[in-house]
Design an enzyme around this catalytic site. Structure first.
Site, PDB file in Angstrom:
ATOM      1  N   SER A 144     -74.956  60.630 -45.454  1.00  0.00           N
ATOM      2  CA  SER A 144     -75.791  59.710 -44.700  1.00  0.00           C
ATOM      3  C   SER A 144     -75.763  60.056 -43.207  1.00  0.00           C
ATOM      4  CB  SER A 144     -75.351  58.269 -44.958  1.00  0.00           C
ATOM      5  OG  SER A 144     -76.243  57.348 -44.379  1.00  0.00           O
ATOM      6  N   ASP A 302     -82.211  59.047 -40.520  1.00  0.00           N
ATOM      7  CA  ASP A 302     -80.940  59.763 -40.630  1.00  0.00           C
ATOM      8  C   ASP A 302     -81.091  60.946 -41.596  1.00  0.00           C
ATOM      9  OD1 ASP A 302     -81.091  58.346 -42.990  1.00  0.00           O
ATOM     10  OD2 ASP A 302     -79.024  57.648 -42.956  1.00  0.00           O
ATOM     11  N   ASP A 304     -80.358  61.806 -44.654  1.00  0.00           N
ATOM     12  CA  ASP A 304     -80.876  61.666 -46.018  1.00  0.00           C
ATOM     13  C   ASP A 304     -82.055  60.699 -46.086  1.00  0.00           C
ATOM     14  OD1 ASP A 304     -79.162  59.450 -45.579  1.00  0.00           O
ATOM     15  OD2 ASP A 304     -78.862  59.187 -47.732  1.00  0.00           O
ATOM     16  N   ASP A 306     -82.651  57.507 -45.558  1.00  0.00           N
ATOM     17  CA  ASP A 306     -82.669  56.163 -46.134  1.00  0.00           C
ATOM     18  C   ASP A 306     -82.560  55.086 -45.056  1.00  0.00           C
ATOM     19  OD1 ASP A 306     -79.983  56.530 -45.503  1.00  0.00           O
ATOM     20  OD2 ASP A 306     -79.223  56.011 -47.501  1.00  0.00           O
TER      21      ASP A 306
END
Length: 566
Positions: A144, A302, A304, A306
């Site tokens: 993340s 960010d 990834d 999400d």
């Protein structure tokens, strides 16, 4: 087994490669480092398996990835599903692609079909693909928004949500049963393409996902009418670049400017200290670009993709970075109001937040007749509640969010989704621009109507075994001998989520929640993914100044409690 024995087993074991052994031999004179690498195994927290990249049981490496995957394979096989499959995706971090392929090899060699994304993809698309392919599970390799030295491994179940109880505990038991790496096939590498059950995912899945995202548009006419809206976007070297730009372009936004220095994937994240849209420093390049262009809106996702952070224009007074709660307030109200205006707001509609999320969106939702459910921290619990509420029949999920910049609309993804959120936030900005308002203006109006709410987060970083023990002592003291008042306000309620029974059934969790006599609150919880104790604080008052003064008093006194408890 003590950490020293584990360390020696890795150096002398036949199952570990020469590079791993060399890395461990180089720290042979650093007892503290050896202890930190081997005193425990990585465990599943709110974000799954996550840790610093390196050799050791308490590190992210191909061995911990393979062990976790073998445990997952064994668990899936025990479910007796016919022709089970797993979807695997990864982000731009160091070794993400290698770890994804490592996981694929372990699954394939265990007789499980694998759908492997050809290149990096956002985590929410992984959640979507699990549901779309009707797979038994999904894996995404990501840490993340953590610093570049981290990577991680998140497991999703067949509903598209991250694993929760009892699956999480049962899976961990399977992983813990694996004590001999020699039983893991493909650990030394194998040719994935030699397996008939390997299927690559690419453009076809992307198109299905993007089309679903576009179907959530609430006011497409607003985009056409605000053709001059300028958006600056940065993927922060992550996986959001292609999907976010694609959905914004296809839905009609013509003035989207991407920060060139942060456009390409790069696991070193060279332009930021942390690739985290919660941190204002991550916007430095985007903000400079926005000022030159006189942009209306700045978005940052960010690695990834999400989470999404937002900066909005304040007329001639510069720009304001929104908190995660402020974005949730705006987005929630926009969704509720648009659905109501179009006659699409059902009586059985519900939204979900978390127990440490600000309470203003709850007020707004209830004013629209929308039921509000609050879960534990972690979007996996929001996904769990979506499934449980919809399984009961008749209920309609409209919005979910957590204060840490995660938002979701629609029912085809079961995790926070920055592609969806970026589209809706951009559309919302266009909607208000057509009314002669900025998003800052819209937020101010909501504060005037519902009261000025303010939230803060204190993170106490305490690393290693010693740090974990200190966090435990603080929680024990606050649990067993809580203060009677804070900043002159009596504590009217203490919720210990190890024993608390609220309106919905929640798993036991190490969280303490304190309600003050005026409705202010603070909560404490050890992070499940980082060596931190997190303290969340929320206040409300009739004016910004009054709320800020109240917040300062609470922060000062709570910091005093923490110092004494250590």
């Amino acid at each position: 087994m003590d950490y020293r024995k584990r360390y020696e087993d890795w150096i002398n074991g036949e199952n570990f490669d020469d590079d791993t052994k060399k890395e461990l031999i180089e720290i042979s004179n650093d007892e503290k480092e050896i202890e930190d690498r081997f005193y425990k195994d990585l465990h599943f927290g709110t974000g799954g398996l996550r840790g610093v990249i390196g050799a050791g049981t308490n590190r992210m490496n191909k061995y911990t990835v393979a062990r976790a995957t073998k445990g997952l394979a064994n668990y899936i096989i025990k479910q007796n599903e016919k022709e089970p499959s797993v979807v695997i995706a990864h982000d731009s971090r160091h070794f993400s692609k290698e770890f994804a392929r490592e996981a694929a090899g372990v699954l394939l060699s265990s007789g499980i079909k694998v759908y492997l994304f050809e290149d990096l993809r956002p985590t929410p698309e992984l959640s979507f693909a699990v549901r779309q392919t009707k797979s038994a599970a999904g894996i995404v390799i990501t840490a993340s928004h953590n610093p570049p030295e981290y990577n991680g491994y998140k497991v999703y179940w067949k509903d598209g949500g991250q694993i929760v109880s009892p699956v999480a505990e049962e899976l961990m038991e399977e992983i813990n049963n694996i004590t001999d790496f020699s039983e893991i096939k493909c650990l030394d590498g194998c040719t994935l393409e030699s397996f008939d059950d390997l299927h690559h995912l690419g453009e076809e899945m992307d198109k299905i996902y993007i089309d679903k995202v576009k179907s959530l548009s609430l006011n497409p006419e607003a985009i056409r009418e605000a053709a001059d809206l300028k958006i600056v976007y940065t993927p922060l070297h992550g996986s959001g670049n292609m999907p976010v730009r694609r959905v914004l372009k296809e839905i009609g936004f013509e003035n989207v400017h991407v920060v060139p220095e942060q456009e390409k994937p790069d696991g070193s994240f060279p332009t930021v200290k942390y690739p985290n849209p919660e941190e204002v420093e991550s916007f430095n390049l985007a903000l400079g670009m926005a000022k030159k262009l006189d942009a209306d809106l700045i978005l940052a996702t960010d690695p990834d993709c999400d989470r999404v952070g937002v900066i909005v224009k304040k007329d001639n007074a510069g720009y304001l970075k929104l908190t995660g709660n402020q974005t949730g307030i705006l987005l929630g109200h926009y969704i509720f109001d648009s659905l109501k205006e179009k006659g699409l707001l059902r009586e059985e509609s519900f939204m979900i937040d978390t127990i440490v999320t600000g309470r203003m969106t709850e007020k707004i939702a209830k004013s629209f007749g929308i039921e509000v459910l609050s879960t534990l921290t972690g979007f996996k619990y929001i996904a769990q509640q979506i499934k449980e509420q919809e399984d009961e029949g008749g209920k309609h999920f409209v919005f979910g969010y957590e204060e840490s910049y995660g938002y979701l609309a629609g029912n085809f993804v079961r995790d926070k989704d920055a592609v969806i959120a970026s589209m809706l936030i951009s559309e919302m900005a266009a909607y208000y621009k057509n009314k002669g308002m900025t998003l800052y203006d819209a937020l101010t109006k909501l504060y005037e109507k519902y009261g000025y709410h303010m939230e803060e987060l204190i993170s106490l970083v305490l690393k290693g075994k010693e740090g974990a023990e200190k966090i435990g002592r603080i929680m024990d003291k606050m649990r067993n001998k809580p203060p009677k008042a804070v900043a002159g306000l009596a504590i009217s309620e203490v919720r210990d989520y190890m024993i608390y029974e609220g309106p919905i059934k929640l798993p036991k969790d190490n969280v303490l929640y304190f309600v003050l006599e005026d409705g202010s609150w603070f909560a404490m919880r050890p992070s499940g993914t980082e060596p931190k104790l997190k303290i969340y604080i929320g206040v409300a008052d009739s004016s910004q100044g009054a709320a800020e003064n109240k917040m300062k008093l609470l922060i000062d006194e709570i910091k005093g409690f923490l110092g004494a408890a250590r």
